[in-house]
Enzyme design. Structure first.
Site, short mmCIF file in Angstrom:
data_model
loop_
_atom_site.label_atom_id
_atom_site.label_comp_id
_atom_site.label_asym_id
_atom_site.label_seq_id
_atom_site.Cartn_x
_atom_site.Cartn_y
_atom_site.Cartn_z
N ASP A 1 39.98 38.97 12.92
CA ASP A 1 40.39 40.32 13.31
C ASP A 1 40.78 40.37 14.79
OD1 ASP A 1 40.07 41.49 10.82
OD2 ASP A 1 38.00 42.09 11.19
N HIS B 1 43.04 35.58 8.47
CA HIS B 1 43.07 36.07 9.84
C HIS B 1 41.67 36.22 10.41
CE1 HIS B 1 42.35 39.72 7.52
NE2 HIS B 1 41.87 40.29 8.62
N ARG C 1 35.12 49.76 8.04
CA ARG C 1 34.81 48.63 8.92
C ARG C 1 34.60 49.09 10.37
NH1 ARG C 1 39.68 44.94 9.75
NH2 ARG C 1 40.10 46.45 11.39
N HIS D 1 39.00 35.53 7.51
CA HIS D 1 38.74 36.10 6.19
C HIS D 1 40.03 36.51 5.52
CE1 HIS D 1 38.33 39.33 9.18
NE2 HIS D 1 38.85 40.13 8.27
C1 SIN Z 1 39.50 43.00 6.94
O1 SIN Z 1 40.49 42.29 6.78
O2 SIN Z 1 38.96 43.11 8.05
C2 SIN Z 1 38.91 43.73 5.78
C3 SIN Z 1 38.45 42.81 4.70
C4 SIN Z 1 38.31 43.50 3.38
O3 SIN Z 1 38.87 44.59 3.17
O4 SIN Z 1 37.65 42.94 2.51
#
Ligand code: SIN
Length: 283
Positions: free
Chosen positions: A101, A99, A274, A259
């Site tokens: 974000d 995805h 995040r 990611h």
């Molecule tokens: C996310 O999907 O934004 C987080 C990625 C992660 O937890 O490594």
């Protein structure tokens, strides 16, 4: 500052700096910003809370733009905009997927700054993929087929799917589906980006005489094309995989990448924080 590329197509590790210093230094911030545009995702180690506090984390991310709020994940009680991604087998176990974000927003995130607070001894890596490269390497006939196509993305069928029906519908009402180009243009570099991910539900303008002779061509035609486009993120040559240690920080350009956080670490807990940066409307 030392910059070491991690793969040919994406990712670099930056050493010899404290991210906190970029909060007050325009020169350092500008250098990081141009490295981000070149490498798509940057990694920094040893940015512990003593060196790079939560306030520094928020301040650094805010240099790129205002921070997002998240309708499901919420944020740290003392640091608005800092999403706590805390997972264990009992708390928030879910299946991940490729995805970008916030593709379900009309203006998906420009980027994000992610810090590892606690991670398993082994497992829990994150993989990023360069979607500029994924677009560039598409066969020419696919490029012409998707030129001008638009797709719908929604939060209801992803975050909402595990909710009780009424709560899911309310999430959908508050955050109705959005429409984006299947190929977007990077607002800073002008590059073309393949822009469908797991929040994408369907193509909106596939059903034209050029693509569909009879109604039966529409499905699975549109579905198969979308699936093919989504599968490009899984090609290893476009990817970088990062093995976390506590106090590592990743900064990524969310417009040009997708990611995937690998969920292979149960029962060990994994805690990440995040800061997502508000993006612009893709064109
Ligand atoms: C996310 O999907 O934004 C987080 C990625 C992660 O937890 O490594």
């Amino acid at each position: 500052m030392r910059v070491e590329r991690l793969t040919v197509n994406i990712g670099a590790e930056v050493t010899g700096i404290r991210l906190r210093d970029a909060v007050g230094s325009d020169d350092l911030f500008d250098e990081i910003r141009s490295l981000l545009l070149r490498h798509r995702v940057l990694f920094f180690r040893d940015q512990d809370l003593g060196n790079f506090s939560r306030a520094d984390h928020v301040a650094f991310a805010s240099r790129f733009g205002p921070l997002e709020t998240h309708p499901v994940a919420g944020s740290h009680p003392d640091y608005p905009g800092l999403v706590q991604i805390y997972r264990s087998e009992e708390k928030n176990p879910y299946e991940n997927n490729w995805h970008t974000d916030g593709l379900w927003r009309s203006n998906p995130a420009m980027g994000a700054v992610l810090r590892c607070v606690e991670c398993p001894e082994v497992g829990g890596d994150t993989i990023w993929v360069n979607m500029v490269e994924a677009y560039a390497r598409l066969p020419d006939d696919v490029k012409s087929k998707i030129d001008g196509l638009r797709a719908s993305s929604s939060i209801e069928h992803s975050f909402g799917a595990v909710m009780q029906d009424e709560k899911r519908r309310e999430l959908g009402r508050q955050n109705p589906p959005v429409e984006h180009p299947v190929v977007r243009t990077h607002p800073e570099t002008g590059e073309k980006i393949l822009y469908v991910g797991s929040f994408t539900t369907h193509l909106l303008n596939y059903h034209t005489p050029a693509n569909v002779r009879w109604g039966i061509d529409k499905n699975p035609g549109a579905g198969l094309l979308l699936q093919y486009l989504q599968s490009q993120a899984t090609i290893p040559e476009y990817q970088v995989r990062f093995r976390w240690k506590p106090h590592c920080v990743a900064l990524w350009d969310n417009r040009a990448t997708q990611h995937y956080a690998v969920m292979d670490y149960w029962p060990a807990p994994r805690k990440m924080e995040r800061a997502g940066i508000v993006g612009d409307v893709p064109f």
